[in-house]
Design a protein around this motif. Structure first.
Motif, PDB file in Angstrom:
ATOM      1  N   THR A 169      42.701  52.675  33.376  1.00  0.00           N
ATOM      2  CA  THR A 169      44.028  52.726  34.001  1.00  0.00           C
ATOM      3  C   THR A 169      44.201  54.077  34.685  1.00  0.00           C
ATOM      4  O   THR A 169      43.885  55.119  34.109  1.00  0.00           O
ATOM      5  CB  THR A 169      45.144  52.538  32.957  1.00  0.00           C
ATOM      6  OG1 THR A 169      44.994  51.274  32.310  1.00  0.00           O
ATOM      7  CG2 THR A 169      46.517  52.586  33.625  1.00  0.00           C
ATOM      8  N   ARG A 224      52.663  54.402  43.774  1.00  0.00           N
ATOM      9  CA  ARG A 224      51.350  53.755  43.854  1.00  0.00           C
ATOM     10  C   ARG A 224      50.542  54.391  44.977  1.00  0.00           C
ATOM     11  O   ARG A 224      51.055  54.580  46.085  1.00  0.00           O
ATOM     12  CB  ARG A 224      51.530  52.256  44.123  1.00  0.00           C
ATOM     13  CG  ARG A 224      50.233  51.461  44.096  1.00  0.00           C
ATOM     14  CD  ARG A 224      50.522  49.986  44.198  1.00  0.00           C
ATOM     15  NE  ARG A 224      49.307  49.200  44.243  1.00  0.00           N
ATOM     16  CZ  ARG A 224      49.266  47.879  44.339  1.00  0.00           C
ATOM     17  NH1 ARG A 224      50.406  47.195  44.377  1.00  0.00           N
ATOM     18  NH2 ARG A 224      48.124  47.244  44.384  1.00  0.00           N
ATOM     19  N   SER A 269      49.411  62.624  37.576  1.00  0.00           N
ATOM     20  CA  SER A 269      48.487  61.502  37.388  1.00  0.00           C
ATOM     21  C   SER A 269      48.224  61.321  35.903  1.00  0.00           C
ATOM     22  O   SER A 269      48.250  62.292  35.133  1.00  0.00           O
ATOM     23  CB  SER A 269      47.164  61.735  38.130  1.00  0.00           C
ATOM     24  OG  SER A 269      46.405  62.744  37.497  1.00  0.00           O
ATOM     25  N   THR A 274      45.515  53.901  42.300  1.00  0.00           N
ATOM     26  CA  THR A 274      46.185  53.251  41.171  1.00  0.00           C
ATOM     27  C   THR A 274      45.332  52.065  40.711  1.00  0.00           C
ATOM     28  O   THR A 274      44.950  51.217  41.515  1.00  0.00           O
ATOM     29  CB  THR A 274      47.580  52.756  41.585  1.00  0.00           C
ATOM     30  OG1 THR A 274      48.377  53.886  41.963  1.00  0.00           O
ATOM     31  CG2 THR A 274      48.270  52.021  40.440  1.00  0.00           C
ATOM     32  N   LYS A 293      44.571  49.282  37.230  1.00  0.00           N
ATOM     33  CA  LYS A 293      44.926  48.780  35.898  1.00  0.00           C
ATOM     34  C   LYS A 293      43.982  47.643  35.546  1.00  0.00           C
ATOM     35  O   LYS A 293      43.989  46.603  36.189  1.00  0.00           O
ATOM     36  CB  LYS A 293      46.377  48.302  35.845  1.00  0.00           C
ATOM     37  CG  LYS A 293      46.826  47.891  34.435  1.00  0.00           C
ATOM     38  CD  LYS A 293      48.300  47.585  34.394  1.00  0.00           C
ATOM     39  CE  LYS A 293      48.750  47.165  32.997  1.00  0.00           C
ATOM     40  NZ  LYS A 293      48.471  48.188  31.975  1.00  0.00           N
ATOM     41  N   SER A 323      47.457  55.824  36.772  1.00  0.00           N
ATOM     42  CA  SER A 323      48.837  55.669  37.241  1.00  0.00           C
ATOM     43  C   SER A 323      49.342  57.001  37.766  1.00  0.00           C
ATOM     44  O   SER A 323      48.826  58.074  37.418  1.00  0.00           O
ATOM     45  CB  SER A 323      49.746  55.152  36.116  1.00  0.00           C
ATOM     46  OG  SER A 323      49.767  56.066  35.029  1.00  0.00           O
ATOM     47  N   TRP A 324      50.371  56.921  38.604  1.00  0.00           N
ATOM     48  CA  TRP A 324      50.949  58.105  39.248  1.00  0.00           C
ATOM     49  C   TRP A 324      52.471  58.082  39.127  1.00  0.00           C
ATOM     50  O   TRP A 324      53.071  57.002  39.132  1.00  0.00           O
ATOM     51  CB  TRP A 324      50.579  58.137  40.737  1.00  0.00           C
ATOM     52  CG  TRP A 324      49.126  58.333  41.001  1.00  0.00           C
ATOM     53  CD1 TRP A 324      48.149  57.374  41.029  1.00  0.00           C
ATOM     54  CD2 TRP A 324      48.465  59.565  41.277  1.00  0.00           C
ATOM     55  NE1 TRP A 324      46.927  57.928  41.307  1.00  0.00           N
ATOM     56  CE2 TRP A 324      47.091  59.283  41.481  1.00  0.00           C
ATOM     57  CE3 TRP A 324      48.902  60.880  41.406  1.00  0.00           C
ATOM     58  CZ2 TRP A 324      46.150  60.262  41.781  1.00  0.00           C
ATOM     59  CZ3 TRP A 324      47.972  61.864  41.708  1.00  0.00           C
ATOM     60  CH2 TRP A 324      46.611  61.550  41.889  1.00  0.00           C
ATOM     61  N   ARG A 325      53.066  59.248  39.035  1.00  0.00           N
ATOM     62  CA  ARG A 325      54.527  59.326  39.043  1.00  0.00           C
ATOM     63  C   ARG A 325      54.963  60.609  39.763  1.00  0.00           C
ATOM     64  O   ARG A 325      54.299  61.639  39.686  1.00  0.00           O
ATOM     65  CB  ARG A 325      55.117  59.258  37.636  1.00  0.00           C
ATOM     66  CG  ARG A 325      54.847  60.463  36.768  1.00  0.00           C
ATOM     67  CD  ARG A 325      55.364  60.232  35.346  1.00  0.00           C
ATOM     68  NE  ARG A 325      55.373  61.441  34.552  1.00  0.00           N
ATOM     69  CZ  ARG A 325      54.326  61.947  33.927  1.00  0.00           C
ATOM     70  NH1 ARG A 325      53.167  61.341  34.000  1.00  0.00           N
ATOM     71  NH2 ARG A 325      54.438  63.064  33.230  1.00  0.00           N
ATOM     72  N   GLU A 330      45.351  59.206  33.464  1.00  0.00           N
ATOM     73  CA  GLU A 330      44.158  58.370  33.362  1.00  0.00           C
ATOM     74  C   GLU A 330      43.967  57.927  31.916  1.00  0.00           C
ATOM     75  O   GLU A 330      44.226  58.698  30.988  1.00  0.00           O
ATOM     76  CB  GLU A 330      42.900  59.148  33.772  1.00  0.00           C
ATOM     77  CG  GLU A 330      42.862  59.679  35.171  1.00  0.00           C
ATOM     78  CD  GLU A 330      41.606  60.524  35.391  1.00  0.00           C
ATOM     79  OE1 GLU A 330      40.515  60.109  34.939  1.00  0.00           O
ATOM     80  OE2 GLU A 330      41.720  61.599  36.004  1.00  0.00           O
ATOM     81  N   GLU A 390      57.629  56.000  39.126  1.00  0.00           N
ATOM     82  CA  GLU A 390      56.223  55.645  39.309  1.00  0.00           C
ATOM     83  C   GLU A 390      55.969  55.346  40.781  1.00  0.00           C
ATOM     84  O   GLU A 390      56.781  54.703  41.448  1.00  0.00           O
ATOM     85  CB  GLU A 390      55.862  54.425  38.455  1.00  0.00           C
ATOM     86  CG  GLU A 390      54.379  54.076  38.496  1.00  0.00           C
ATOM     87  CD  GLU A 390      54.006  53.003  37.494  1.00  0.00           C
ATOM     88  OE1 GLU A 390      52.904  52.435  37.625  1.00  0.00           O
ATOM     89  OE2 GLU A 390      54.804  52.734  36.573  1.00  0.00           O
TER      90      GLU A 390
END
Length: 242
Positions: free
Chosen positions: A212, A237, A160, A205, A207, A214-216, A162, A235
Motif C-alpha cells: 500500500t 491520489r 506519504s 498511489t 493498494k 497512500s498520500w495526504r 508505505e 487524502e
C-alpha cells in the motif's frame, strides 16, 4: 520473450513479539507474460534476425513501486534456445506506470476539509486532489479565529505512507511555508493560497493485498498559545506517467 512482475513484502516471523518480531522478506509468485515468436529459424553471422514483441499490461497489474519498504518490480527477459542445447538470456528492468485518472468536475464542497478547534476553524480547499508526479497540488488554507493567537508558521505538507506486509514507513515528502510570525485575530478571516510541487519521482498511489502507498496533504498552523498545532488534512491520489 517474458515479462515478469515481482512483488516483495515483509512478514513478521514471530507475531507474538509485536514490533520486536523478526521480519523476513517474502516474494509472491511472479506474474509472467510469455510470447514465443522465433521458431525453427536459422541464425547466421551474415544477417541479423530482428523480431518485435508487444506486451499488453493487464489492467489489474500493479505499477512499478520502488519505495523505502514497498517494492514492486518489472523485468523483461529475452531467451534464445539453440539446437545445441545452449540457452542465451538477456534481462532488462522496465517501468510500468499508472494511467492518468480522469474525473468529472467536482464542486468546491467536494474538495474541502474542515477542522474545528477551541480558538480556530481551519479549512483546506483544493483545486485538485488527483495529480501526476511532477505536478502541483493547489488550493487555499482558510482560518477563522475566535480569539487572538500568534502564529509561528503556516504551512502545507505532503505526507506519504508505505506498507509492505508487516513493515511500514511514513515521511514528509514536501513542505512549503505560507506565512510566519503573524498575529491572528477574530476581526477577519485569513486566506493563504498555495501551489505545492509533487516530487517528480513520487511513488504512485497503490493498494493491494501486501503493498500500500497512500498520500495526504496537511495544512498546519503553529501558534505560540497552543502546544498542539491547528491542522487539517485530506487524502490525495498520485499517479505516474511517461
Amino acid at each position: 520473450m517474458e515479462l515478469t512482475c515481482t512483488e516483495q513484502w515483509w512478514e513478521n516471523q514471530n507475531p507474538g513479539a509485536g514490533e520486536q518480531g523478526k521480519l523476513e522478506i517474502r516474494s509472491g509468485q511472479s506474474q509472467r507474460l510469455v510470447q514465443s515468436f522465433i521458431g525453427e529459424t536459422e541464425v547466421t553471422s551474415d544477417e541479423p534476425v530482428v523480431r518485435y514483441v508487444r506486451f499488453q499490461i493487464p489492467k489489474e497489474a500493479q505499477p512499478t513501486v520502488q519505495g523505502s519498504v514497498a517494492q514492486v518490480s518489472w523485468e523483461i527477459t529475452g531467451r534464445l534456445e539453440l539446437d545445441s542445447g545452449d540457452t542465451l538470456t538477456k534481462s532488462l528492468e522496465v517501468t510500468v506506470v499508472t494511467s492518468p485518472v480522469v474525473q468529472a468536475r467536482r464542486s468546491p464542497a467536494a474538495l474541502t476539509e474542515h477542522a474545528t478547534f477551541q480558538h480556530c476553524t481551519l479549512a483546506l480547499i483544493l483545486v485538485n486532489d488527483v495529480v501526476g508526479s511532477g505536478g502541483y497540488l493547489e488550493g487555499e488554507v482558510r482560518a477563522q479565529m475566535t480569539g487572538t493567537d500568534q502564529a509561528k508558521d503556516i504551512r502545507v505538507e505532503l505526507h506519504s505512507a508505505e506498507s509492505s506486509g508487516d513493515r511500514k514507513a511514513d515521511s514528509v515528502r514536501e513542505r512549503i511555508s505560507l506565512e510566519s510570525g503573524v498575529q491572528l485575530t477574530e476581526d477577519r478571516p485569513y486566506v493563504w493560497s498555495f501551489s505545492l510541487p509533487v516530487p517528480s519521482r513520487s511513488l504512485p498511489t497503490v493498494k493491494s493485498e501486501h503493498t500500500t502507498v497512500s498520500w495526504r496533504l496537511k495544512a498546519v498552523v503553529d501558534t505560540t498559545e497552543s502546544a498542539d498545532a491547528y491542522h487539517v488534512e485530506r487524502e490525495v491520489r498520485i499517479f505516474t506517467s511517461i
